[in-house]
Design a protein around this motif. Sequence first.
Motif, PDB file in Angstrom:
ATOM      1  N   PRO A   1       0.830  -1.212   0.000  1.00  0.00           N
ATOM      2  CA  PRO A   1       0.000   0.000   0.000  1.00  0.00           C
ATOM      3  C   PRO A   1       0.862   1.259   0.000  1.00  0.00           C
ATOM      4  N   LEU A   2       0.410   2.271  -0.714  1.00  0.00           N
ATOM      5  CA  LEU A   2       1.045   3.579  -0.701  1.00  0.00           C
ATOM      6  C   LEU A   2       0.052   4.585  -0.132  1.00  0.00           C
ATOM      7  N   TYR A   3       0.537   5.419   0.793  1.00  0.00           N
ATOM      8  CA  TYR A   3      -0.327   6.338   1.510  1.00  0.00           C
ATOM      9  C   TYR A   3      -0.208   7.753   0.939  1.00  0.00           C
ATOM     10  N   PRO A   4      -1.334   8.452   0.792  1.00  0.00           N
ATOM     11  CA  PRO A   4      -1.296   9.798   0.202  1.00  0.00           C
ATOM     12  C   PRO A   4      -0.798  10.848   1.199  1.00  0.00           C
ATOM     13  N   TRP A   5       0.158  11.659   0.742  1.00  0.00           N
ATOM     14  CA  TRP A   5       0.659  12.796   1.515  1.00  0.00           C
ATOM     15  C   TRP A   5       0.394  14.076   0.726  1.00  0.00           C
ATOM     16  N   LEU A   6      -0.157  15.058   1.398  1.00  0.00           N
ATOM     17  CA  LEU A   6      -0.254  16.400   0.830  1.00  0.00           C
ATOM     18  C   LEU A   6       0.968  17.180   1.304  1.00  0.00           C
ATOM     19  N   ILE A   7       1.794  17.604   0.355  1.00  0.00           N
ATOM     20  CA  ILE A   7       3.009  18.345   0.699  1.00  0.00           C
ATOM     21  C   ILE A   7       2.965  19.700   0.000  1.00  0.00           C
ATOM     22  N   THR A   8       3.179  20.748   0.767  1.00  0.00           N
ATOM     23  CA  THR A   8       3.114  22.101   0.231  1.00  0.00           C
ATOM     24  C   THR A   8       4.341  22.908   0.636  1.00  0.00           C
ATOM     25  N   ASN A   9       4.809  23.733  -0.290  1.00  0.00           N
ATOM     26  CA  ASN A   9       5.854  24.725  -0.008  1.00  0.00           C
ATOM     27  C   ASN A   9       5.178  26.087   0.047  1.00  0.00           C
ATOM     28  N   ILE A  10       5.368  26.776   1.136  1.00  0.00           N
ATOM     29  CA  ILE A  10       4.618  28.001   1.403  1.00  0.00           C
ATOM     30  C   ILE A  10       5.575  29.131   1.758  1.00  0.00           C
ATOM     31  N   LYS A  11       5.325  30.308   1.187  1.00  0.00           N
ATOM     32  CA  LYS A  11       6.127  31.490   1.511  1.00  0.00           C
ATOM     33  C   LYS A  11       5.350  32.370   2.481  1.00  0.00           C
ATOM     34  N   VAL A  12       6.015  32.706   3.596  1.00  0.00           N
ATOM     35  CA  VAL A  12       5.449  33.636   4.568  1.00  0.00           C
ATOM     36  C   VAL A  12       6.232  34.938   4.463  1.00  0.00           C
ATOM     37  N   SER A  13       5.541  36.030   4.152  1.00  0.00           N
ATOM     38  CA  SER A  13       6.185  37.330   3.953  1.00  0.00           C
ATOM     39  C   SER A  13       5.782  38.276   5.077  1.00  0.00           C
ATOM     40  N   TYR A  14       6.791  38.784   5.796  1.00  0.00           N
ATOM     41  CA  TYR A  14       6.587  39.772   6.843  1.00  0.00           C
ATOM     42  C   TYR A  14       6.968  41.137   6.268  1.00  0.00           C
ATOM     43  N   SER A  15       6.053  42.078   6.340  1.00  0.00           N
ATOM     44  CA  SER A  15       6.302  43.380   5.731  1.00  0.00           C
ATOM     45  C   SER A  15       5.988  44.492   6.722  1.00  0.00           C
ATOM     46  N   GLY A  16       6.890  45.453   6.826  1.00  0.00           N
ATOM     47  CA  GLY A  16       6.733  46.616   7.697  1.00  0.00           C
ATOM     48  C   GLY A  16       7.897  47.545   7.441  1.00  0.00           C
ATOM     49  N   ARG A  17       8.502  48.029   8.516  1.00  0.00           N
ATOM     50  CA  ARG A  17       9.710  48.857   8.343  1.00  0.00           C
ATOM     51  C   ARG A  17      10.784  48.066   7.616  1.00  0.00           C
ATOM     52  N   TYR A  18      10.889  46.778   7.962  1.00  0.00           N
ATOM     53  CA  TYR A  18      11.786  45.865   7.262  1.00  0.00           C
ATOM     54  C   TYR A  18      10.966  44.737   6.673  1.00  0.00           C
ATOM     55  N   LYS A  19      11.534  44.032   5.720  1.00  0.00           N
ATOM     56  CA  LYS A  19      10.840  42.920   5.060  1.00  0.00           C
ATOM     57  C   LYS A  19      11.631  41.627   5.266  1.00  0.00           C
ATOM     58  N   LYS A  20      10.905  40.547   5.385  1.00  0.00           N
ATOM     59  CA  LYS A  20      11.524  39.243   5.596  1.00  0.00           C
ATOM     60  C   LYS A  20      10.618  38.176   5.003  1.00  0.00           C
TER      61      LYS A  20
END
Length: 260
Positions: free
Chosen positions: A113-132
């Motif tokens: 048996p092979l089991y389903p995996w949901l895999i996601t690459n996600i970008k989190v953007s912090y924005s203000g006086r500085y950005k990251k």
Amino acid sequence: MAIHDLNSFLSEYFQTKNCLIEENIDGKMVIQLTEEMDRELMNRPFYWHYIKKIGRQGEPMKLSMITNPYKKDEQGEWIHFGSPRLHQILNKLKQGERLTKLFEVIHTAEKTPLYPWLITNIKVSYSGRYKKDEILSMGLQLVNGRMVVDAMDKLQKIPLEKSISDYCFTMSPIIKLQSGFKRIQDTITTYIENQEHNWAKDSFEVWNEEKKTLTHFYEDNLEHKRYMQELEDLKKRYQPTIQIKVINGGIFYLKDNSLH
């Protein structure tokens, strides 16, 4: 949990594209592109058209990328969040690879048996006086709900194909795709909430000081159109915001304990 630099992301990206990483030392990477990736990234349509027309084997280019800011003056492309090359790669991911489906390669003569995996690459953007920016890679097993972080790092060690191996069969997911995305999103939200957010406090303080200065300058005419515009510009520049954006993702059918 997070990838705080681009080196790992770029290395994973090009390896999944079957490109040879000839050098990857201290934030400097040399990649031998495949023909497919040369066509994708290097903007040489006339070269490949001519090569195919005369029946010759083309020569894909090499890419030299630098993610170490102390080496950005060396020979190669300086890659950072906001650089044209990175935007190009992310746009390609958005256009053609938002969701893929792959199977772990299994050499067996028994039903597996092979089991389903949901895999996601996600970008989190912090924005203000500085950005990251941070790139997070999350995996959720859609049968038992187990979640792993740094999923792409772990996935790199597993051979994958577009077709299922002989004698293997897929397990039906119990968790629906939409619910799986929601679980991942909730996990990332909790991760963000548990961080220190001094950057946001600093942004608010600077924003308020700038507003006081601006208001003092226009104190006799607070209805002035220019004052209202500059006030809006300050808001855009300093208001702390956090954005979460899915780069790409996929359903990966894997053996029970392939992702630890």
